[in-house]
Enzyme design. Structure first.
Site, PDB file in Angstrom:
ATOM      1  N   ARG A   4       0.834  -1.216   0.000  1.00  0.00           N
ATOM      2  CA  ARG A   4       0.000   0.000   0.000  1.00  0.00           C
ATOM      3  C   ARG A   4       0.865   1.261   0.000  1.00  0.00           C
ATOM      4  NH1 ARG A   4      -3.630   1.209   5.215  1.00  0.00           N
ATOM      5  NH2 ARG A   4      -1.534   0.927   6.082  1.00  0.00           N
ATOM      6  N   ALA A  55      -3.877  -9.016   9.825  1.00  0.00           N
ATOM      7  CA  ALA A  55      -5.116  -9.801   9.810  1.00  0.00           C
ATOM      8  C   ALA A  55      -6.305  -8.920  10.201  1.00  0.00           C
ATOM      9  CB  ALA A  55      -4.989 -10.985  10.769  1.00  0.00           C
ATOM     10  N   SER A  99       3.696 -20.666   9.377  1.00  0.00           N
ATOM     11  CA  SER A  99       4.331 -20.643  10.695  1.00  0.00           C
ATOM     12  C   SER A  99       5.843 -20.605  10.561  1.00  0.00           C
ATOM     13  CB  SER A  99       3.940 -21.871  11.511  1.00  0.00           C
ATOM     14  OG  SER A  99       4.622 -21.841  12.752  1.00  0.00           O
ATOM     15  N   GLY A 100       6.470 -19.943  11.514  1.00  0.00           N
ATOM     16  CA  GLY A 100       7.935 -19.916  11.539  1.00  0.00           C
ATOM     17  C   GLY A 100       8.481 -18.515  11.686  1.00  0.00           C
ATOM     18  N   GLY A 101       7.571 -17.531  11.777  1.00  0.00           N
ATOM     19  CA  GLY A 101       8.014 -16.149  11.970  1.00  0.00           C
ATOM     20  C   GLY A 101       8.803 -15.639  10.774  1.00  0.00           C
ATOM     21  N   LYS A 161      -3.508 -24.010  11.568  1.00  0.00           N
ATOM     22  CA  LYS A 161      -2.510 -23.041  12.055  1.00  0.00           C
ATOM     23  C   LYS A 161      -2.883 -22.543  13.454  1.00  0.00           C
ATOM     24  CE  LYS A 161       0.858 -20.104  12.393  1.00  0.00           C
ATOM     25  NZ  LYS A 161       0.557 -18.758  12.644  1.00  0.00           N
ATOM     26  N   HIS A 181      -2.105 -25.262  15.887  1.00  0.00           N
ATOM     27  CA  HIS A 181      -0.637 -25.278  16.026  1.00  0.00           C
ATOM     28  C   HIS A 181      -0.204 -24.261  17.087  1.00  0.00           C
ATOM     29  CE1 HIS A 181       3.134 -23.134  15.262  1.00  0.00           C
ATOM     30  NE2 HIS A 181       3.650 -24.288  14.901  1.00  0.00           N
ATOM     31  N   ASN A 182      -0.741 -23.059  16.997  1.00  0.00           N
ATOM     32  CA  ASN A 182      -0.366 -22.021  17.965  1.00  0.00           C
ATOM     33  C   ASN A 182      -0.828 -22.382  19.371  1.00  0.00           C
ATOM     34  OD1 ASN A 182       0.346 -20.764  15.558  1.00  0.00           O
ATOM     35  ND2 ASN A 182      -0.157 -18.735  16.337  1.00  0.00           N
ATOM     36  N   GLU A 200       1.519 -24.776  20.727  1.00  0.00           N
ATOM     37  CA  GLU A 200       2.734 -24.001  21.055  1.00  0.00           C
ATOM     38  C   GLU A 200       2.602 -23.356  22.451  1.00  0.00           C
ATOM     39  OE1 GLU A 200       3.816 -21.268  17.821  1.00  0.00           O
ATOM     40  OE2 GLU A 200       4.073 -19.706  19.322  1.00  0.00           O
ATOM     41  N   TYR A 201       1.440 -22.797  22.736  1.00  0.00           N
ATOM     42  CA  TYR A 201       1.211 -22.218  24.071  1.00  0.00           C
ATOM     43  C   TYR A 201       1.406 -23.274  25.155  1.00  0.00           C
ATOM     44  CZ  TYR A 201      -1.095 -17.689  22.842  1.00  0.00           C
ATOM     45  OH  TYR A 201      -1.390 -16.429  22.420  1.00  0.00           O
TER      46      TYR A 201
HETATM   47  P1  NBP Z   1       1.783  -6.575   9.866  1.00  0.00           P
HETATM   48  O1  NBP Z   1       0.827  -7.520  10.444  1.00  0.00           O
HETATM   49  O2  NBP Z   1       2.494  -5.640  10.738  1.00  0.00           O
HETATM   50  O3  NBP Z   1       1.024  -5.742   8.723  1.00  0.00           O
HETATM   51  C1  NBP Z   1       1.669  -4.712   8.021  1.00  0.00           C
HETATM   52  C2  NBP Z   1       1.315  -4.772   6.574  1.00  0.00           C
HETATM   53  O4  NBP Z   1      -0.104  -4.630   6.385  1.00  0.00           O
HETATM   54  C3  NBP Z   1       1.953  -3.624   5.796  1.00  0.00           C
HETATM   55  O5  NBP Z   1       2.374  -4.127   4.536  1.00  0.00           O
HETATM   56  C4  NBP Z   1       0.799  -2.653   5.657  1.00  0.00           C
HETATM   57  O6  NBP Z   1       0.922  -1.779   4.581  1.00  0.00           O
HETATM   58  C5  NBP Z   1      -0.319  -3.609   5.414  1.00  0.00           C
HETATM   59  N1  NBP Z   1      -1.645  -3.000   5.514  1.00  0.00           N
HETATM   60  C6  NBP Z   1      -2.314  -2.524   6.579  1.00  0.00           C
HETATM   61 BR1  NBP Z   1      -1.680  -2.519   8.277  1.00  0.00          BR
HETATM   62  N2  NBP Z   1      -3.518  -2.018   6.284  1.00  0.00           N
HETATM   63  C7  NBP Z   1      -3.626  -2.157   4.955  1.00  0.00           C
HETATM   64  C8  NBP Z   1      -4.632  -1.813   4.024  1.00  0.00           C
HETATM   65  N3  NBP Z   1      -5.782  -1.267   4.416  1.00  0.00           N
HETATM   66  N4  NBP Z   1      -4.410  -2.075   2.724  1.00  0.00           N
HETATM   67  C9  NBP Z   1      -3.262  -2.637   2.316  1.00  0.00           C
HETATM   68  N5  NBP Z   1      -2.268  -2.986   3.150  1.00  0.00           N
HETATM   69  C10 NBP Z   1      -2.441  -2.757   4.448  1.00  0.00           C
HETATM   70  O7  NBP Z   1       2.879  -7.370   8.976  1.00  0.00           O
HETATM   71  P2  NBP Z   1       3.697  -8.701   9.317  1.00  0.00           P
HETATM   72  O8  NBP Z   1       4.201  -8.727  10.709  1.00  0.00           O
HETATM   73  O9  NBP Z   1       4.640  -8.847   8.184  1.00  0.00           O
HETATM   74  O10 NBP Z   1       2.601  -9.860   9.227  1.00  0.00           O
HETATM   75  C11 NBP Z   1       1.828 -10.080   8.050  1.00  0.00           C
HETATM   76  C12 NBP Z   1       0.812 -11.165   8.326  1.00  0.00           C
HETATM   77  O11 NBP Z   1       1.493 -12.373   8.610  1.00  0.00           O
HETATM   78  C13 NBP Z   1      -0.080 -10.877   9.522  1.00  0.00           C
HETATM   79  O12 NBP Z   1      -1.379 -11.341   9.258  1.00  0.00           O
HETATM   80  C14 NBP Z   1       0.543 -11.693  10.620  1.00  0.00           C
HETATM   81  O13 NBP Z   1      -0.374 -12.038  11.632  1.00  0.00           O
HETATM   82  C15 NBP Z   1       1.012 -12.899   9.855  1.00  0.00           C
HETATM   83  N6  NBP Z   1       2.083 -13.649  10.488  1.00  0.00           N
HETATM   84  C16 NBP Z   1       3.080 -13.045  11.141  1.00  0.00           C
HETATM   85  C17 NBP Z   1       4.086 -13.785  11.731  1.00  0.00           C
HETATM   86  C18 NBP Z   1       5.200 -13.131  12.440  1.00  0.00           C
HETATM   87  O14 NBP Z   1       6.026 -13.834  13.034  1.00  0.00           O
HETATM   88  N7  NBP Z   1       5.317 -11.813  12.414  1.00  0.00           N
HETATM   89  C19 NBP Z   1       4.078 -15.163  11.613  1.00  0.00           C
HETATM   90  C20 NBP Z   1       3.067 -15.761  10.917  1.00  0.00           C
HETATM   91  C21 NBP Z   1       2.075 -14.999  10.355  1.00  0.00           C
HETATM   92  P3  NBP Z   1       1.607  -0.317   4.798  1.00  0.00           P
HETATM   93  O15 NBP Z   1       3.083  -0.555   4.656  1.00  0.00           O
HETATM   94  O16 NBP Z   1       1.064   0.494   3.710  1.00  0.00           O
HETATM   95  O17 NBP Z   1       1.219   0.155   6.159  1.00  0.00           O
END
Ligand code: NBP
Length: 481
Positions: free
Chosen positions: A34, A76, A128-130, A182, A185-186, A189-190
């Site tokens: 975005r 999400a 999964s896996g961060g 998934k 899984h979490n 993990e807890y």
């Molecule tokens: P975030 O969950 O922090 O989300 C940030 C991203 O969402 C940015 O690219 C942001 O765009 C975009 N975004 C938002 Br906020 N609102 C938006 C909108 N209205 N339209 C378009 N884009 C939008 O990112 P992340 O930590 O990389 O996680 C991504 C997903 O993966 C999440 O669902 C998370 O739960 C999942 N996940 C994370 C992990 C982990 O370890 N972190 C592991 C597994 C799954 P912008 O740059 O324009 O603000």
């Protein structure tokens, strides 16, 4: 040339997944975010990557070869809905939209239905896996249609973690099945983390060993049947010394555990399904309890055990071995409960989930990766419809070896006043399953008494009610409850 796969959302997870995809032979990856600055940053930081960047949804769609396949990796909830709406406008029937975020599976079921009506495929995919997993190989749990899997499968197999030669990805089931798995899984993990934390606490309080010494214990455990990523990182965390104070880091970290909600989802869903995931629930509640400093403050003076010090004079090595056994037994219970929830979810939502295949994709890339999962896979390979995982022969043998120690440790924790909620609830679950007769019979009697809820009898068919406020004779009742 056109890209064969795209990624929307270039925060940590999305950019790492895009780099992982681009690192595979033959892939050209369309990327879009975005805010343009993230896209520009990713391009600058990784000039070697085979990316095609776009700055609008239209250009992003145009940069993809048909059928278009795009993975959404954004926050999400509402942001995911927003991105799906935008992609639906620029995609065509036969294209594939994948949500790789941490969506609640019921949202995925809703989205899949809505997107399917447009002729576009929608796949909810657990990842999964961060950050590191996304870059180097995650465990991937896709749901969605068979048609989408045919296109997506080979791409996902090329980027997933590899465990014993097999990629950690399988088509879990239709619509929300991937996100459901998934979620569980979490939850597992807890439970696993809480059990490890209880083991550490008991060892520390009973033996007086330092965190660094206990790190050695965990490192040793990691060479045996407990071998897992979580045991491995536990040793790392316990060994860490705080640079500022010189104390063990674990002693300067505030003892209030955070949570992002997937444990709670697992428990809420289990309550709806009627599945007793008591270990996961205790682990989730233990985090909640820790996070109420005001309640803990006023509770500090509550009376503790008044007897003799039950921990005095313990042989440290023997005690540690007992804790290891208790941890292993409780872990078997936690995984058995988690897989029970997956089995129940599959029955409820009409998913055909191969539990053995699920245990195999947990072996690499994800947080609960462990040797142990091979034992689960073997159990389901031998008996795919196994009703209770812990009744598989391997686990029966392991529980038989462990149970005396497990009982000793739970009894000792209670006598010493050391909280061990996951250890003790796992043991109670185990004994509940084992019981010849449960006091559930009394509960049925109580329910019949105050609510005429009726009961069934052990000795004949039918539904019965005792006329409690009358002459207390029994009548045969209509089964309405
Ligand atoms: P975030 O969950 O922090 O989300 C940030 C991203 O969402 C940015 O690219 C942001 O765009 C975009 N975004 C938002 Br906020 N609102 C938006 C909108 N209205 N339209 C378009 N884009 C939008 O990112 P992340 O930590 O990389 O996680 C991504 C997903 O993966 C999440 O669902 C998370 O739960 C999942 N996940 C994370 C992990 C982990 O370890 N972190 C592991 C597994 C799954 P912008 O740059 O324009 O603000």
């Amino acid at each position: 040339g056109r890209a064969n796969i795209g990624v929307v959302g270039l925060a940590v997870m999305g950019s790492n997944l895009a780099r992982n995809l681009a690192s595979r032979e033959g892939n050209t990856v369309a990327v879009f975010n975005r805010s343009a600055d993230k896209t520009e940053h990713v391009l600058e930081a990784h000039p070697e990557a085979n990316f095609v960047a776009s700055f609008s949804y239209e250009d992003f769609a145009a940069s993809l070869a048909k059928p278009r396949t795009a993975i959404i990796m954004v926050k999400a909830g509402r942001p995911t809905d927003f991105v799906i709406d935008e992609l639906v406008k620029v995609f065509e029937p036969g294209d594939i939209i994948v949500d790789g975020g941490n969506a609640l599976f019921t949202d995925t079921i809703r989205r899949e239905k809505a997107v399917r009506d447009t002729g576009i495929n929608f796949v909810g995919m657990g990842v999964s896996g961060g950050e590191e997993g996304a870059l180097l190989g995650p465990s991937i749990m896709p749901g969605g249609s068979d048609e989408a899997w045919a296109t997506l499968g080979p791409i996902l197999k090329s980027i997933a973690a590899i465990a014993e030669g097999e990629p950690c990805v399988t088509h879990v089931g239709h619509d929300g099945a991937g996100h459901f798995v998934k979620m569980v899984h979490n939850g597992i993990e807890y439970a696993d983390m809480q059990l490890i934390a209880e083991a550490y606490d008991l060892i520390r309080q009973a033996t007086g060993k330092t965190p660094a010494e206990i790190a050695d214990v965990f490192a040793e455990w990691n060479r045996g049947e407990l071998e897992s990523y979580l045991i491995e990182i536990t040793a790392e965390v316990l060994r860490q010394v705080d640079a500022e104070t010189g104390k063990p880091l674990v002693d300067v970290i505030l003892d209030q555990a955070g949570a992002k909600g997937t444990g709670a989802w697992t428990v809420q869903t289990a309550l709806d399904l009627g599945v007793p995931v008591s270990g996961i629930a205790e682990a989730t509640f233990a985090r909640s309890l820790s996070s109420h400093p005001e309640q803990r403050e006023v509770s500090r003076e509550l009376p503790g055990p008044s007897g003799t010090d039950v921990l005095a004079g313990k042989d440290a090595d023997a005690f540690i071995e007992q804790v290891r056994m208790a941890l292993y037994a409780s872990k078997i219970v936690a995984y058995s409960q988690g897989f029970d929830e997956i089995r129940a979810g599959a029955a409820q939502y009409d998913w055909k989930i191969d539990l053995g295949a699920v245990s195999k994709i947990f072996r690499g890339g994800c947080i609960i990766r462990a040797q142990f999962l091979n034992r689960i896979a073997e159990a389901y390979d031998a008996e795919p419809s196994l009703p209770v995982l812990l009744t598989a022969p391997y686990f029966v043998e392991a529980l038989g070896r462990a149970q005396d120690s497990w009982r000793d440790i739970v009894a000792l924790a209670a006598a010493a006043g050391i909280p061990a909620p996951a250890f003790s609830s796992s043991l109670a679950y185990y004994d509940g399953l084992r019981a010849e007769r449960l006091p559930a019979a009394l509960i049925q009697g109580q329910r019949d008494f105050f609510g005429a809820h009726t009961y069934r009898r052990v000795d004949k068919e039918g539904t019965f009610h005792t006329l409690w406020s009358g002459d207390r004779t029994e009548i045969e009742a209509e089964d309405t409850h």
